[in-house]
Design an enzyme around this catalytic site. Structure first.
Site, PDB file in Angstrom:
ATOM      1  N   HIS A 278     -12.089 -26.033  23.616  1.00  7.50           N
ATOM      2  CA  HIS A 278     -11.288 -26.520  22.485  1.00  7.50           C
ATOM      3  C   HIS A 278     -11.818 -27.861  21.980  1.00  7.50           C
ATOM      4  O   HIS A 278     -11.065 -28.825  21.796  1.00  7.50           O
ATOM      5  CB  HIS A 278      -9.825 -26.649  22.895  1.00  7.50           C
ATOM      6  CG  HIS A 278      -9.168 -25.349  23.215  1.00  7.50           C
ATOM      7  ND1 HIS A 278      -8.984 -24.354  22.276  1.00  7.50           N
ATOM      8  CD2 HIS A 278      -8.674 -24.864  24.376  1.00  7.50           C
ATOM      9  CE1 HIS A 278      -8.386 -23.319  22.841  1.00  7.50           C
ATOM     10  NE2 HIS A 278      -8.188 -23.593  24.117  1.00  7.50           N
TER      11      HIS A 278
ATOM     12  N   GLU B 223      -3.966 -17.357  32.623  1.00 13.75           N
ATOM     13  CA  GLU B 223      -3.281 -17.632  31.357  1.00 13.75           C
ATOM     14  C   GLU B 223      -2.974 -16.377  30.552  1.00 13.75           C
ATOM     15  O   GLU B 223      -2.617 -16.468  29.373  1.00 13.75           O
ATOM     16  CB  GLU B 223      -4.115 -18.601  30.507  1.00 13.75           C
ATOM     17  CG  GLU B 223      -5.560 -18.206  30.331  1.00 13.75           C
ATOM     18  CD  GLU B 223      -6.390 -19.294  29.671  1.00 13.75           C
ATOM     19  OE1 GLU B 223      -5.827 -20.335  29.279  1.00 13.75           O
ATOM     20  OE2 GLU B 223      -7.616 -19.098  29.541  1.00 13.75           O
TER      21      GLU B 223
END
Length: 271
Positions: free
Chosen positions: A47, A154
């Site tokens: 990210h 996740e």
């Protein structure tokens, strides 16, 4: 041989602390992390717009400072990309969105040398300050202390397959990605929701039974819950805030102080 602070803290039954680096590519951020007392840095290539060169410079600075650099790579970035990140100084790779045991075996293979994996050998690495090291010693040291494999838990599929994933030889850490996992479970940010708490307990129990490290990321806004996760569920790796979040909090706090300086003085200034 560079120190892997995760291995050392686990051997002493302590928590390995980490700060995230996402926007600051300068070595000064590593110096600040060292001065603050962090055990490791979590360099984010998933990210961020960091390059492999940025990551390598941060990793080299961390190794020189005695802080262990772990790097999160983009999803499905490929074996060659992993090779570059490891050769650049990473002492562990954080793999996002791993869902099955087969995927876990593939990422372990990218991280380890033969016969455990398919990592290729090169010389003059930043882990050893570019000194010449014998090939056999180099492989042994990199495999044992400089190639920690984090699986980010996740997704629902990962949660469903967590026992099989944890059983994969070479997987070292089951790291809860709290935001994405809670999103997938339909309880985004509801850390005390029974669904999320049940998932945490399942991951923690699986990690303990498999002899893996249990870690948590994304819950830095709730230190009370993080403390319970460490105390009651045995988490031993905790990722704190990222650099951008720390800067934002400090700037907001500083601005509160600056605004307060002018309180009650404007009538006087208008005279």
């Amino acid at each position: 041989m560079p120190r892997n602070n995760l291995i050392e803290t686990i051997s002493e039954d302590r928590v390995c602390t980490a700060v995230g680096i996402r926007v600051i590519a300068n070595n000064e951020v590593v110096s600040l992390a060292k001065a603050a007392g962090y055990d490791s840095v979590f360099i984010d290539l998933e990210h961020s717009v960091f390059s492999e060169k940025d990551a390598s410079q941060l990793c080299s600075a961390a190794i020189s400072s005695g802080i262990t650099p772990f790097v999160r790579v983009p999803y499905e970035c490929g074996h060659g990309y992993i090779q570059r990140v490891l050769d650049g100084g990473a002492m562990g790779i954080v793999y996002p969105h791993i869902c099955t045991a087969d995927e876990a075996r593939r990422v372990v293979s990218s991280t380890k040398f033969p016969p455990k994996g398919k990592r290729s050998l090169t010389a003059a690495l930043p882990h050893f300050h570019f000194q010449k090291i014998g090939a056999a010693d180099l492989i042994q040291q990199l495999d044992s202390t400089c190639s920690t494999v984090f699986v980010l838990v996740e997704t629902k599929e990962c949660l469903e397959n967590i026992e099989d994933i944890a059983a994969v030889d070479g997987v070292d850490v089951l790291l809860v990605g709290a935001n994405d996992l809670s999103l997938e479970l339909g309880v985004l940010g509801e850390w005390e929701h029974q669904t999320f708490q049940t998932a945490l307990k399942k991951i923690a129990t699986t990690a303990r039974k498999a002899g893996k490290v249990f870690g948590v990321a994304g819950m830095y806004s709730r230190p009370d819950l993080c403390k319970r996760i460490v105390r009651d569920l045995g988490a031993r790796y905790v990722l704190g805030q990222f650099d951008i979040g720390l800067l934002a909090m400090a700037m907001n706090k500083n601005m509160e102080v600056l605004r307060d300086l002018g309180t009650g003085f404007y009538p006087y200034l208008m005279r």
